[in-house]
Design a protein around this motif. Sequence first.
Motif, PDB file in Angstrom:
ATOM      1  N   THR A 104       0.829  -1.207   0.000  1.00  0.00           N
ATOM      2  CA  THR A 104       0.000   0.000   0.000  1.00  0.00           C
ATOM      3  C   THR A 104       0.859   1.250   0.000  1.00  0.00           C
ATOM      4  O   THR A 104       0.581   2.215  -0.730  1.00  0.00           O
ATOM      5  N   PHE A 105       1.910   1.234   0.833  1.00  0.00           N
ATOM      6  CA  PHE A 105       2.775   2.417   0.887  1.00  0.00           C
ATOM      7  C   PHE A 105       3.472   2.662  -0.450  1.00  0.00           C
ATOM      8  O   PHE A 105       3.551   3.804  -0.918  1.00  0.00           O
ATOM      9  N   LEU A 106       3.969   1.594  -1.076  1.00  0.00           N
ATOM     10  CA  LEU A 106       4.649   1.770  -2.358  1.00  0.00           C
ATOM     11  C   LEU A 106       3.685   2.296  -3.416  1.00  0.00           C
ATOM     12  O   LEU A 106       4.080   3.065  -4.304  1.00  0.00           O
ATOM     13  N   ASP A 107       2.429   1.898  -3.332  1.00  0.00           N
ATOM     14  CA  ASP A 107       1.435   2.439  -4.266  1.00  0.00           C
ATOM     15  C   ASP A 107       1.273   3.944  -4.082  1.00  0.00           C
ATOM     16  O   ASP A 107       1.102   4.688  -5.058  1.00  0.00           O
ATOM     17  N   HIS A 108       1.317   4.404  -2.842  1.00  0.00           N
ATOM     18  CA  HIS A 108       1.262   5.850  -2.576  1.00  0.00           C
ATOM     19  C   HIS A 108       2.576   6.525  -2.987  1.00  0.00           C
ATOM     20  O   HIS A 108       2.574   7.547  -3.671  1.00  0.00           O
ATOM     21  N   PHE A 109       3.683   5.944  -2.557  1.00  0.00           N
ATOM     22  CA  PHE A 109       5.004   6.552  -2.738  1.00  0.00           C
ATOM     23  C   PHE A 109       5.375   6.657  -4.213  1.00  0.00           C
ATOM     24  O   PHE A 109       5.926   7.676  -4.669  1.00  0.00           O
ATOM     25  N   ASP A 167      -4.903   0.322  -1.264  1.00  0.00           N
ATOM     26  CA  ASP A 167      -6.008  -0.254  -0.486  1.00  0.00           C
ATOM     27  C   ASP A 167      -6.411   0.642   0.680  1.00  0.00           C
ATOM     28  O   ASP A 167      -7.580   0.698   1.051  1.00  0.00           O
ATOM     29  N   LEU A 168      -5.424   1.298   1.275  1.00  0.00           N
ATOM     30  CA  LEU A 168      -5.677   2.170   2.425  1.00  0.00           C
ATOM     31  C   LEU A 168      -5.369   3.615   2.072  1.00  0.00           C
ATOM     32  O   LEU A 168      -4.478   3.895   1.261  1.00  0.00           O
ATOM     33  N   SER A 169      -6.072   4.521   2.728  1.00  0.00           N
ATOM     34  CA  SER A 169      -5.763   5.936   2.547  1.00  0.00           C
ATOM     35  C   SER A 169      -4.484   6.273   3.290  1.00  0.00           C
ATOM     36  O   SER A 169      -3.995   5.491   4.113  1.00  0.00           O
ATOM     37  N   GLN A 170      -3.947   7.431   3.006  1.00  0.00           N
ATOM     38  CA  GLN A 170      -2.741   7.877   3.717  1.00  0.00           C
ATOM     39  C   GLN A 170      -3.001   7.964   5.220  1.00  0.00           C
ATOM     40  O   GLN A 170      -2.164   7.560   6.025  1.00  0.00           O
ATOM     41  N   ALA A 171      -4.162   8.464   5.593  1.00  0.00           N
ATOM     42  CA  ALA A 171      -4.493   8.616   7.015  1.00  0.00           C
ATOM     43  C   ALA A 171      -4.583   7.262   7.712  1.00  0.00           C
ATOM     44  O   ALA A 171      -4.111   7.097   8.841  1.00  0.00           O
ATOM     45  N   LEU A 224       0.758   2.842  11.359  1.00  0.00           N
ATOM     46  CA  LEU A 224       2.199   2.951  11.592  1.00  0.00           C
ATOM     47  C   LEU A 224       2.514   3.539  12.961  1.00  0.00           C
ATOM     48  O   LEU A 224       3.428   3.085  13.652  1.00  0.00           O
ATOM     49  N   LEU A 225       1.740   4.524  13.373  1.00  0.00           N
ATOM     50  CA  LEU A 225       2.030   5.201  14.636  1.00  0.00           C
ATOM     51  C   LEU A 225       1.690   4.336  15.848  1.00  0.00           C
ATOM     52  O   LEU A 225       1.973   4.723  16.972  1.00  0.00           O
ATOM     53  N   ARG A 226       1.106   3.150  15.646  1.00  0.00           N
ATOM     54  CA  ARG A 226       0.943   2.185  16.734  1.00  0.00           C
ATOM     55  C   ARG A 226       2.251   1.452  17.017  1.00  0.00           C
ATOM     56  O   ARG A 226       2.386   0.773  18.036  1.00  0.00           O
ATOM     57  N   GLY A 227       3.198   1.559  16.089  1.00  0.00           N
ATOM     58  CA  GLY A 227       4.428   0.783  16.190  1.00  0.00           C
ATOM     59  C   GLY A 227       5.540   1.501  16.914  1.00  0.00           C
ATOM     60  O   GLY A 227       5.379   2.589  17.462  1.00  0.00           O
ATOM     61  N   ASP A 228       6.707   0.866  16.892  1.00  0.00           N
ATOM     62  CA  ASP A 228       7.875   1.412  17.570  1.00  0.00           C
ATOM     63  C   ASP A 228       8.830   2.042  16.563  1.00  0.00           C
ATOM     64  O   ASP A 228       8.572   2.071  15.358  1.00  0.00           O
ATOM     65  N   GLU A 229       9.963   2.551  17.051  1.00  0.00           N
ATOM     66  CA  GLU A 229      10.911   3.259  16.200  1.00  0.00           C
ATOM     67  C   GLU A 229      11.478   2.356  15.111  1.00  0.00           C
ATOM     68  O   GLU A 229      11.768   2.813  14.001  1.00  0.00           O
ATOM     69  N   LYS A 230      11.653   1.067  15.408  1.00  0.00           N
ATOM     70  CA  LYS A 230      12.181   0.141  14.407  1.00  0.00           C
ATOM     71  C   LYS A 230      11.231   0.029  13.213  1.00  0.00           C
ATOM     72  O   LYS A 230      11.669  -0.132  12.066  1.00  0.00           O
ATOM     73  N   LEU A 231       9.937   0.102  13.476  1.00  0.00           N
ATOM     74  CA  LEU A 231       8.967   0.064  12.385  1.00  0.00           C
ATOM     75  C   LEU A 231       9.046   1.353  11.572  1.00  0.00           C
ATOM     76  O   LEU A 231       8.969   1.323  10.335  1.00  0.00           O
ATOM     77  N   GLN A 277       5.998  13.116   5.956  1.00  0.00           N
ATOM     78  CA  GLN A 277       5.164  14.079   6.674  1.00  0.00           C
ATOM     79  C   GLN A 277       3.787  13.493   6.961  1.00  0.00           C
ATOM     80  O   GLN A 277       3.300  13.564   8.086  1.00  0.00           O
ATOM     81  N   TRP A 278       3.150  12.891   5.948  1.00  0.00           N
ATOM     82  CA  TRP A 278       1.817  12.346   6.219  1.00  0.00           C
ATOM     83  C   TRP A 278       1.869  11.039   6.996  1.00  0.00           C
ATOM     84  O   TRP A 278       0.893  10.654   7.646  1.00  0.00           O
ATOM     85  N   LEU A 279       3.014  10.372   6.975  1.00  0.00           N
ATOM     86  CA  LEU A 279       3.176   9.192   7.821  1.00  0.00           C
ATOM     87  C   LEU A 279       3.404   9.560   9.287  1.00  0.00           C
ATOM     88  O   LEU A 279       3.218   8.732  10.172  1.00  0.00           O
ATOM     89  N   GLY A 280       3.815  10.786   9.528  1.00  0.00           N
ATOM     90  CA  GLY A 280       4.076  11.209  10.899  1.00  0.00           C
ATOM     91  C   GLY A 280       5.471  10.856  11.385  1.00  0.00           C
ATOM     92  O   GLY A 280       5.722  10.812  12.595  1.00  0.00           O
ATOM     93  N   ILE A 281       6.417  10.603  10.449  1.00  0.00           N
ATOM     94  CA  ILE A 281       7.779  10.210  10.844  1.00  0.00           C
ATOM     95  C   ILE A 281       8.812  11.140  10.199  1.00  0.00           C
ATOM     96  O   ILE A 281       9.940  10.749   9.915  1.00  0.00           O
TER      97      ILE A 281
END
Length: 429
Positions: free
Chosen positions: A303-308, A336-340, A346-353, A384-388
């Motif tokens: 999904t991310f690669l489709d956005h990126f 499949d998923l929106s950016q939001a 993603l923001l449920r994960g840790d720094e390694k993610l 920026q939209w990923l929050g990282i």
Amino acid sequence: MVSIRVKDEAPQPCYSQTNTDSQVSMQLTTLTPPPYLSNIVSYLKDNEAELWQWFSTHRVDSQRMDSARLHLLKTTYRIEKTTHPRLYELAESISARLGIEGTITFYQAQEATQLNAMLSFIPGEPHVIFFGPLLDTFDDSELEIIIAHELSHFLMWTQDEQQFYTAEQVLNAIAGDQQASACHAESARLFSLFTEVYCDRGALHVSENLDRAISTLLRVGTGLKAIDAQSFLKQSEEILQRDQAGSDSLSHPASYLRARALQLWHEETVSAEEAITSLIRGPLTFLTMDLLERQTLEGHTRTFLDHFLAPAWFATEAVVAHAQLFIPGFRPIAPDLSQAELAEWLLRGDEKLYDYFCYLMLDFIAVDRELEEMPLAQAIRCSQWLGIEARFAELAIKELKLTKTRFNTIRKQTEVILDAANARQEKQQ
């Protein structure tokens, strides 16, 4: 529910294909397995079909089953119905409420002092073993809970064509292989934890008394004569307000987690299963993902690669070839998923993610040098939209060997660079 079930050392539990319809009458409407168990079953059927088929059809001969029975006789004292009629009356009542048919036999382990109980699984024959002075320590209502927990193991392993038992065998076989990855071991661990959650539910389903179920659980673990269940639930809440790391146990969740999981299930709220899953699993951590989380990560990577890689100028031959190293046959499609939605996950994960997605972008930035600054600008926008954004900036400066001034210049010009790239692409078309 109350016992901390120990593993069979020798022989291992027997397995054979049986007609489970004659053993288990599925009349239960409220005793349901945690979703994790059912999700793992579905995953293994789809992704380990050959191994699943072998374990679901493989028959253990009568010699192996006889060996298991002989082991019980050698290492325990068999408790007869003639000497403990009340115990067997309890068992019959519990079996009726759980919908189990089969001849139950009780045993007392020799040279064991710690309070405990376990089920030795032979299809069609529930064998329950007591450790320590359980029969002299607990009253009938508490023994009911202990026995119901152990018989819930039998219920779970025999219902639905033994699919949960098959799943456990498949997971243990995969996790024990030298080539297994950490996610296989983590899946086997979580399956064991959620099995105990299910068996705790079975005990509460039989007793219909939350306080007694929790107090019995604590009495087995502590050896105390009296336990205040409501006090322990407050203690559990105090722990969870400070620590929501989930269970780090190999086989049984900590008592405070089991008590809280029982309470949530007893309250029957709409979000109870989700809360229980989060309670046991804890936060999303990249290095300890199980099979289900890894599958989700693979899907979200796509999904991310489709956005990126959505801009047409980005889909050069070199870039697409690199994407196909991650996803065979990759071509950008509608995500499949929106950016939001992706950012929320993603923001449920840790720094390694976070780092995983940062390095994923850095890989593509370096693939096609002819694209110059455009891939970096696209990565900055996506971070920026990923929050990282801050973590990406730190890694990009380090890995791309950029000065902070140079990176910040590109960051400030991100929209200008991308608008110009899109305009050039439209002209070429």
